[in-house]
Enzyme design. Structure first.
Site, PDB file in Angstrom:
ATOM      1  N   SER A   1      11.144  10.004 -31.112  1.00 33.53           N
ATOM      2  CA  SER A   1      12.560  10.145 -30.863  1.00 33.53           C
ATOM      3  C   SER A   1      13.408   8.930 -30.394  1.00 33.53           C
ATOM      4  O   SER A   1      14.354   8.679 -30.920  1.00 33.53           O
ATOM      5  CB  SER A   1      12.532  11.153 -29.607  1.00 33.53           C
ATOM      6  OG  SER A   1      12.035  12.262 -29.890  1.00 33.53           O
ATOM      7  N   GLU A   2      12.591   7.943 -30.051  1.00 37.99           N
ATOM      8  CA  GLU A   2      13.321   7.023 -29.597  1.00 37.99           C
ATOM      9  C   GLU A   2      13.515   5.802 -30.453  1.00 37.99           C
ATOM     10  O   GLU A   2      14.402   5.188 -30.924  1.00 37.99           O
ATOM     11  CB  GLU A   2      12.439   6.111 -28.196  1.00 37.99           C
ATOM     12  CG  GLU A   2      12.803   6.933 -26.771  1.00 37.99           C
ATOM     13  CD  GLU A   2      14.069   6.951 -26.238  1.00 37.99           C
ATOM     14  OE1 GLU A   2      14.834   6.276 -26.755  1.00 37.99           O
ATOM     15  OE2 GLU A   2      14.076   7.504 -25.195  1.00 37.99           O
ATOM     16  N   SER A   3      12.396   5.457 -31.213  1.00 41.85           N
ATOM     17  CA  SER A   3      12.387   4.431 -32.198  1.00 41.85           C
ATOM     18  C   SER A   3      11.760   4.496 -33.530  1.00 41.85           C
ATOM     19  O   SER A   3      11.985   3.779 -34.340  1.00 41.85           O
ATOM     20  CB  SER A   3      11.456   3.093 -31.695  1.00 41.85           C
ATOM     21  OG  SER A   3      10.309   3.377 -31.450  1.00 41.85           O
TER      22      SER A   3
END
Length: 188
Positions: free
Chosen positions: A61-63
């Site tokens: 989700s982040e990167s």
């Protein structure tokens, strides 16, 4: 006329084959939802008693498993950790010095710091995984306010009550990937 019918039949057969591959193929699902840095994820998750599937879902989700990322707000690395948060984690955990460059470019460092932080959030929110995920995005202070004021009860069923739209979507996205990874990679 017959040539047209043959082409139509071939097209239907090809589409049918693609659908079967799409619906019944683990390799296709694993291609669509890859997990990189499995050993680092397993090791850090195990070290800090957090679920490896959750760590992988947060990274996705982040990167999307890409090192070298910096968000508009200044979060760094695979797990998109703010430098101040990383400095706090390093101090509390007793890690050796972690530079912003290490946090941004080294997967093992980002995963280690992020997994420790996730454990800390789990502890702060009495092992409430959903609240910990929300806190990872919005900060523990905001989530504590929402829970204490009754704005949100900390469950996935009431995620629509989270005041920050970004955090609402973030929690839903992380849980989606978490469930997907649990299905695809049971031994992660």
């Amino acid at each position: 006329m017959r040539v047209f019918q043959k082409k139509r039949v071939l097209l239907v057969l090809l589409l049918g084959l693609l659908m079967i591959l799409f619906l019944k193929s683990d390799w296709l699902a694993e291609w669509m939802y890859p997990v990189h840095y499995k050993e680092d994820i397993r090791a850090s998750a195990s070290n800090y008693g957090v679920e490896s599937h959750l760590v992988a879902a947060i990274i996705r989700s982040e990167s999307n498993f890409q090192t070298g990322k910096e968000s508009k707000k200044g979060a760094l690395g695979l797990m998109q950790i703010m430098p101040d948060t990383a400095a706090w984690v390093v101090q509390k955990a007793g890690f050796q010095a972690v530079t912003d460059d290490m946090l941004m470019n080294r997967a093992d460092v980002s995963i280690e710091v992020g997994a420790w932080y996730l454990r800390s959030l789990n502890q702060q929110f009495d092992q409430n995984k959903i609240a910990a995920i929300a806190a990872y995005n919005a900060g523990p202070g905001n989530v504590r306010k929402w829970l204490d004021s009754g704005t949100w009860d900390g469950t996935i069923e009431s995620v629509k009550e989270i005041p920050f739209g970004e955090t609402r979507h973030y929690v839903q996205r992380v849980i989606y990937y978490y469930n997907k990874y649990k299905d695809l990679y049971p031994s992660l």
